[in-house]
Scaffold this active site. Sequence first.
Site, short mmCIF file in Angstrom:
data_model
loop_
_atom_site.label_atom_id
_atom_site.label_comp_id
_atom_site.label_asym_id
_atom_site.label_seq_id
_atom_site.Cartn_x
_atom_site.Cartn_y
_atom_site.Cartn_z
N LYS A 269 4.10 -15.36 2.68
CA LYS A 269 4.13 -16.13 1.79
C LYS A 269 5.74 -16.44 1.51
CE LYS A 269 2.79 -17.76 -2.04
NZ LYS A 269 1.99 -19.13 -2.34
N TYR B 253 0.59 -1.24 0.00
CA TYR B 253 0.13 -0.06 -0.01
C TYR B 253 0.95 1.28 -0.11
CZ TYR B 253 -4.70 -2.28 0.90
OH TYR B 253 -5.49 -2.99 0.88
N ASP C 32 -6.07 -7.43 4.23
CA ASP C 32 -7.21 -6.60 3.79
C ASP C 32 -7.92 -7.74 2.96
OD1 ASP C 32 -8.75 -4.55 2.31
OD2 ASP C 32 -7.68 -5.18 0.58
N ASP D 282 -1.93 -18.13 1.05
CA ASP D 282 -3.01 -19.26 0.18
C ASP D 282 -3.50 -20.12 1.27
OD1 ASP D 282 -0.26 -20.20 0.14
OD2 ASP D 282 -0.34 -21.03 -1.78
N ASP E 204 -11.81 -9.53 4.56
CA ASP E 204 -13.32 -9.42 3.51
C ASP E 204 -13.64 -11.10 3.73
OD1 ASP E 204 -12.88 -6.92 3.03
OD2 ASP E 204 -13.77 -7.18 1.05
C1 IPM Z 1 -10.36 -1.40 4.07
C2 IPM Z 1 -10.48 -0.87 2.68
C3 IPM Z 1 -9.44 0.07 2.43
C4 IPM Z 1 -8.13 -0.88 2.14
C5 IPM Z 1 -9.52 0.79 0.92
C6 IPM Z 1 -10.81 1.53 0.92
C7 IPM Z 1 -8.32 1.58 0.74
O1 IPM Z 1 -10.63 -1.89 1.70
O2 IPM Z 1 -10.23 -0.70 4.94
O3 IPM Z 1 -10.24 -2.61 4.01
O4 IPM Z 1 -7.76 -1.61 1.28
O5 IPM Z 1 -7.45 -0.69 3.32
MN MN Z 2 -10.66 -4.07 2.57
#
Ligand code: IPM
Ligand code: MN
Length: 369
Positions: A190, A141, A246, A222, A250
Amino acid sequence: MNKRIAVLPGDGIGPEVMSGAVRVLQEISDCFHHNFIFEEGLIGGSAIDEYGNPLPESTLNLCKESDAILLGAVGGPKWDSISQSIRPEQGLLKLRKEMGLFANLRPVSAFQPLIHASTLKKEVVENVDLLIVRELTGGLYFGEPSERRGENKETAIDTLVYHLHEIERVVEKAFQLARKRRKKVTSVDKANVLESSRMWREVVNQVAKKYPDVIVEHMLVDSTAMQLIYRPEQFDVIVTENLFGDILSDEASMITGSLGMLPSASLRSDLVGLYEPVHGSAPDIAGKNQANPLGMILSAALMLKYSFGLDKEANIIEEAVMNTLNEGYHTGDLNLEHGKQIGTSEMINKIIDSINENQAITGILTAYI
Ligand code: IPM
Ligand code: MN
């Protein structure tokens, strides 16, 4: 207790869910006679529209002068054009970096009333209680240079850079948190491919020596992605670099049935923190009273706990969320056959009612004692 809270609603459903968090906090501060001062700032797309800058100086200064920051969400198709070099997300990334918020805590546990909302089987998700600790201010990032090169800009470059101290501090945080939980750390990397991962492993092994009571294991990213939906209850604390964290968070959110449920806390070494839901700005449902405000409201509870040390107040919010879900209420993001689907503002009202009921009961009990 006097506290200054920076409120950054952002874009899309951000303002809708944020109004819920602020109302809930207001209610809590009234009940417990705290003095929370809320000050709003622009971030993301809405700040681009107003100032041409996703993180205006005024917003950054507001955050630096506050005890904690609440953030809704940033981004949306309006600002999505790839050629545009100014993006809403840059505002959030710069804020995390400027504030030094290196440890992003994303707790994931099964909510009993929502067990059937998960796409995974009941027996897979029912005992899950894990915490993802995502490194937040380094890695891909923030690698340099990040650019398009060549005459026709035919090469794109992103670099994954980690300094030893950046890994140390987040890993240290993960071990400290594990000590208060089930005392297990899974470090995700990784290392079979990346040099930064091999350094990450060394640091974890080094830090682990200080925590002999905590079990440590290394897992490739993975494989972790697979294990997370195969046997998620095996995890206690997962610590990993920015991008892996990240993606895995999710994925892990689906254990709860919806990304809309998940709160997060971004911390540094002192008590200042930024609290935001894991979900994004969901532009498709923005302004339609459909968003799930619970991820944001639970983030406000994390703020009370981590930044203000108000555990009791935080528990009351968490209980209100549980009670409301137990009564069958849910927003449209959750797929529940026998539930009662309601909108964002109705959900916020339910949570407020539940807090008040709880307070009334506690009040009666105290009166009798
Ligand atoms: C999160 C989001 C952010 C990230 C984006 C919006 C930049 O996906 O907070 O997980 O990737 O960190
Ligand atoms: Mn995210």
